[in-house]
Design a protein around this motif. Structure first.
Motif, PDB file in Angstrom:
ATOM      1  N   ILE A   1       0.818  -1.210   0.000  1.00  0.00           N
ATOM      2  CA  ILE A   1       0.000   0.000   0.000  1.00  0.00           C
ATOM      3  C   ILE A   1       0.852   1.260   0.000  1.00  0.00           C
ATOM      4  N   VAL A   2       2.113   1.151   0.436  1.00  0.00           N
ATOM      5  CA  VAL A   2       2.994   2.318   0.457  1.00  0.00           C
ATOM      6  C   VAL A   2       3.203   2.885  -0.946  1.00  0.00           C
ATOM      7  N   PHE A   3       3.101   2.045  -1.984  1.00  0.00           N
ATOM      8  CA  PHE A   3       3.200   2.553  -3.358  1.00  0.00           C
ATOM      9  C   PHE A   3       2.025   3.482  -3.668  1.00  0.00           C
ATOM     10  N   ALA A   4       0.836   3.090  -3.230  1.00  0.00           N
ATOM     11  CA  ALA A   4      -0.343   3.933  -3.448  1.00  0.00           C
ATOM     12  C   ALA A   4      -0.244   5.216  -2.632  1.00  0.00           C
ATOM     13  N   GLU A   5       0.371   5.136  -1.448  1.00  0.00           N
ATOM     14  CA  GLU A   5       0.560   6.336  -0.631  1.00  0.00           C
ATOM     15  C   GLU A   5       1.511   7.310  -1.321  1.00  0.00           C
ATOM     16  N   ALA A   6       2.578   6.773  -1.922  1.00  0.00           N
ATOM     17  CA  ALA A   6       3.501   7.629  -2.681  1.00  0.00           C
ATOM     18  C   ALA A   6       2.795   8.235  -3.889  1.00  0.00           C
ATOM     19  N   ASN A   7       1.994   7.425  -4.582  1.00  0.00           N
ATOM     20  CA  ASN A   7       1.210   7.931  -5.711  1.00  0.00           C
ATOM     21  C   ASN A   7       0.253   9.031  -5.266  1.00  0.00           C
ATOM     22  N   ALA A   8      -0.355   8.867  -4.092  1.00  0.00           N
ATOM     23  CA  ALA A   8      -1.283   9.879  -3.582  1.00  0.00           C
ATOM     24  C   ALA A   8      -0.585  11.219  -3.392  1.00  0.00           C
ATOM     25  N   CYS A   9       0.727  11.167  -3.162  1.00  0.00           N
ATOM     26  CA  CYS A   9       1.531  12.387  -3.034  1.00  0.00           C
ATOM     27  C   CYS A   9       2.044  12.868  -4.389  1.00  0.00           C
ATOM     28  N   GLY A  10       1.599  12.209  -5.463  1.00  0.00           N
ATOM     29  CA  GLY A  10       1.969  12.634  -6.807  1.00  0.00           C
ATOM     30  C   GLY A  10       3.339  12.184  -7.260  1.00  0.00           C
ATOM     31  N   LYS A  11       3.843  11.081  -6.702  1.00  0.00           N
ATOM     32  CA  LYS A  11       5.194  10.632  -7.021  1.00  0.00           C
ATOM     33  C   LYS A  11       5.198   9.354  -7.861  1.00  0.00           C
ATOM     34  N   PRO A  12       6.124   9.260  -8.835  1.00  0.00           N
ATOM     35  CA  PRO A  12       6.281   8.012  -9.588  1.00  0.00           C
ATOM     36  C   PRO A  12       6.887   6.941  -8.693  1.00  0.00           C
ATOM     37  N   VAL A  13       6.569   5.680  -8.978  1.00  0.00           N
ATOM     38  CA  VAL A  13       7.024   4.591  -8.112  1.00  0.00           C
ATOM     39  C   VAL A  13       7.706   3.504  -8.931  1.00  0.00           C
ATOM     40  N   ILE A  14       8.661   2.829  -8.287  1.00  0.00           N
ATOM     41  CA  ILE A  14       9.330   1.669  -8.874  1.00  0.00           C
ATOM     42  C   ILE A  14       9.238   0.531  -7.869  1.00  0.00           C
ATOM     43  N   GLY A  15       8.683  -0.597  -8.300  1.00  0.00           N
ATOM     44  CA  GLY A  15       8.541  -1.755  -7.422  1.00  0.00           C
ATOM     45  C   GLY A  15       9.085  -3.006  -8.076  1.00  0.00           C
ATOM     46  N   GLY A  16       9.087  -4.094  -7.323  1.00  0.00           N
ATOM     47  CA  GLY A  16       9.590  -5.367  -7.822  1.00  0.00           C
ATOM     48  C   GLY A  16       8.482  -6.235  -8.384  1.00  0.00           C
ATOM     49  N   LYS A  17       8.872  -7.131  -9.274  1.00  0.00           N
ATOM     50  CA  LYS A  17       7.913  -8.045  -9.902  1.00  0.00           C
ATOM     51  C   LYS A  17       7.677  -9.252  -8.996  1.00  0.00           C
ATOM     52  N   SER A  18       7.009  -9.034  -7.878  1.00  0.00           N
ATOM     53  CA  SER A  18       6.678 -10.143  -6.978  1.00  0.00           C
ATOM     54  C   SER A  18       5.502  -9.745  -6.103  1.00  0.00           C
ATOM     55  N   GLY A  19       4.821 -10.753  -5.555  1.00  0.00           N
ATOM     56  CA  GLY A  19       3.706 -10.494  -4.657  1.00  0.00           C
ATOM     57  C   GLY A  19       2.561  -9.776  -5.349  1.00  0.00           C
ATOM     58  N   GLY A  20       1.835  -8.980  -4.558  1.00  0.00           N
ATOM     59  CA  GLY A  20       0.641  -8.317  -5.069  1.00  0.00           C
ATOM     60  C   GLY A  20       0.869  -6.921  -5.606  1.00  0.00           C
ATOM     61  N   VAL A  21       2.133  -6.528  -5.769  1.00  0.00           N
ATOM     62  CA  VAL A  21       2.447  -5.152  -6.165  1.00  0.00           C
ATOM     63  C   VAL A  21       1.928  -4.808  -7.561  1.00  0.00           C
TER      64      VAL A  21
ATOM     65  N   TYR B   1       7.033   1.837 -12.603  1.00  0.00           N
ATOM     66  CA  TYR B   1       7.632   0.699 -13.303  1.00  0.00           C
ATOM     67  C   TYR B   1       7.808  -0.483 -12.361  1.00  0.00           C
ATOM     68  N   LEU B   2       7.714  -1.677 -12.935  1.00  0.00           N
ATOM     69  CA  LEU B   2       8.025  -2.914 -12.224  1.00  0.00           C
ATOM     70  C   LEU B   2       9.333  -3.460 -12.781  1.00  0.00           C
ATOM     71  N   VAL B   3      10.237  -3.863 -11.886  1.00  0.00           N
ATOM     72  CA  VAL B   3      11.548  -4.352 -12.319  1.00  0.00           C
ATOM     73  C   VAL B   3      11.852  -5.699 -11.669  1.00  0.00           C
ATOM     74  N   ASP B   4      12.789  -6.401 -12.271  1.00  0.00           N
ATOM     75  CA  ASP B   4      13.361  -7.584 -11.636  1.00  0.00           C
ATOM     76  C   ASP B   4      14.265  -7.073 -10.513  1.00  0.00           C
ATOM     77  N   PRO B   5      13.932  -7.341  -9.251  1.00  0.00           N
ATOM     78  CA  PRO B   5      14.705  -6.758  -8.144  1.00  0.00           C
ATOM     79  C   PRO B   5      16.160  -7.219  -8.085  1.00  0.00           C
ATOM     80  N   GLU B   6      16.472  -8.316  -8.781  1.00  0.00           N
ATOM     81  CA  GLU B   6      17.851  -8.804  -8.800  1.00  0.00           C
ATOM     82  C   GLU B   6      18.645  -8.227  -9.973  1.00  0.00           C
ATOM     83  N   ASN B   7      17.953  -7.555 -10.891  1.00  0.00           N
ATOM     84  CA  ASN B   7      18.613  -6.985 -12.065  1.00  0.00           C
ATOM     85  C   ASN B   7      18.981  -5.527 -11.769  1.00  0.00           C
ATOM     86  N   ILE B   8      20.188  -5.335 -11.273  1.00  0.00           N
ATOM     87  CA  ILE B   8      20.626  -4.013 -10.821  1.00  0.00           C
ATOM     88  C   ILE B   8      20.663  -3.011 -11.971  1.00  0.00           C
ATOM     89  N   MET B   9      21.082  -3.449 -13.139  1.00  0.00           N
ATOM     90  CA  MET B   9      21.179  -2.525 -14.273  1.00  0.00           C
ATOM     91  C   MET B   9      19.794  -2.086 -14.747  1.00  0.00           C
TER      92      MET B   9
END
Length: 380
Positions: free
Chosen positions: A293-313, A324-332
């Motif tokens: 839910i913290v992603f939605a809280e950041a969005n509520a503040c008008g901010k772009p978010v980056i999360g990992g491709k796992s769970g319910g995100v 954006y959703l990223v592979d959390p192990e793919n640093i590049m």
């Protein structure tokens, strides 16, 4: 309609389930329902309960065997039901509270709805006795509310009747997060000497599955292209020492700031002053981000978010829409997404504005409460 909520986690206790249960209780009342909550007694519970728009009955919580805890929960819930005469029971735990709810559902001949939050159901098949207990509670629930599609899929894999499963996302107190405290924001900027630096932010418990280490490693690469960046890690947890050492070994001691515990007001201020909220969540030993839910809280503040491709995100972050959703192990890959947003103010603004719209319309507690009340109404 009278709704009896039985829970093991409720304010003033902190945590995701506690917050969800409280917001549902409050918003059920806003939907025109009567609510009574049965929850453990904690220090300052009495003062907290006096300020609410619903009734609460507290039971003593102390170190005791599981049988005694169950009996105490059963006794208090039974006496509450006798007095309150509910039309439906809603539980946010499948163990003690869930079993109690099933018993009361049979005794008083009223429906029971179970809420499933996250990681606890991911381990059930490896624990036969708990799996059987969960199947018993779920089997005697008229509906099961899943926090996200990820949990709904897990329930189906546990052979739960999919006709019982309904997804009702968690929410954000949108007006509270939308409001900017300019004075506090300026104070934080001065305290940490932010100046014209761009700000990356992670808010959450310092545990491996939150992906703080991936952000530090990605930042090590990103500053080669975009050096004026600072990364704030807000929260506490067992990984603090390891993360601090990683930042030092990466030459980022001046770029990575650990705030420790901060107030709710300061969290909102940090969300407003950041340029990107980044939490590349991952699965660690079967533990995952149930919803985020913290992603939605950041969005509520008008901010772009980056999360990992796992769970319910993925229920919150829509690729290229609000983040954006990223592979959390793919640093590049993580580095590239961070730079893509930092170097394109128009893109950052578009992602943030769309995220704010989604937080307002799709992820707010009042909508979730109305959806659940509608489910209740069809069961009575």
């Amino acid at each position: 309609m009278r709704i009896l909520i039985i829970t093991q986690n409720f304010p003033p206790l902190e945590g995701g389930i506690s917050t969800h249960t409280y917001e549902m209780a409050k918003n059920f009342v806003f939907c025109g329902q009567e609510v009574m909550v049965v929850a453990p007694f904690l220090k300052s519970s009495s003062e907290f309960d006096k300020k609410q728009n619903f009734r609460a009955k507290r039971f003593p919580e102390f170190s005791a065997g599981p049988l005694l805890r169950f009996l105490i929960t059963l006794f208090c819930s039974f006496s509450a039901a006798l007095k309150f005469k509910p039309g439906i029971i809603y539980t946010t735990h499948w163990k003690n509270a869930g079993v109690v709810a099933v018993m009361l559902s049979v005794i008083f001949r009223i429906p029971h709805v179970l809420f499933v939050n996250g990681t606890e159901i991911n381990f059930l098949k490896s624990k036969k006795s708990e799996y059987r207990l969960f199947r018993f509670v779920a089997g005697h629930s008229q509906k099961i509310i899943a926090l996200a599609n990820f949990q709904a899929d897990l329930l189906k894999k546990l052979a739960i009747d999919e006709n019982k499963i309904v997804v009702a996302h968690g929410g954000v107190d949108f007006p509270r997060f939308e409001k900017k405290d300019e004075k506090l924001i300026q104070s934080l900027k001065e305290k940490y000497n932010i100046g014209t630096k761009k700000v990356l932010l992670t808010v959450g418990r310092l545990v491996p599955r939150k992906g703080h280490s991936s952000v530090i490693l990605a930042l090590k690469e990103a500053i080669k292209t975009y050096p004026k960046v600072v990364y704030f890690i807000v929260g506490r947890g067992p990984e603090r020492e390891n993360l601090s050492k990683l930042a030092e070994d990466s030459g980022l001691s001046n770029c990575v700031k650990f705030t420790g515990f901060v107030s709710d007001e300061e969290i909102i201020a940090f969300l407003h002053l950041c340029d990107i909220f980044v939490l590349p969540n991952k699965v660690v030993n079967g533990d995952y981000e149930g919803f985020g839910i913290v992603f939605a809280e950041a969005n509520a503040c008008g901010k772009p978010v980056i999360g990992g491709k796992s769970g319910g995100v993925s229920d919150i972050i829509k690729e290229g829409v609000n983040g954006y959703l990223v592979d959390p192990e793919n640093i590049m890959e993580l580095k590239e997404k961070i730079l893509e947003i930092l170097e394109n103010e128009k893109l950052a603004r578009q992602l943030g504005l769309k995220g704010r719209e989604m937080a307002r319309n799709e992820f707010n507690y009042s909508n979730t409460a109305r959806k659940i009340v509608d489910i209740f109404s069809k069961l009575i």
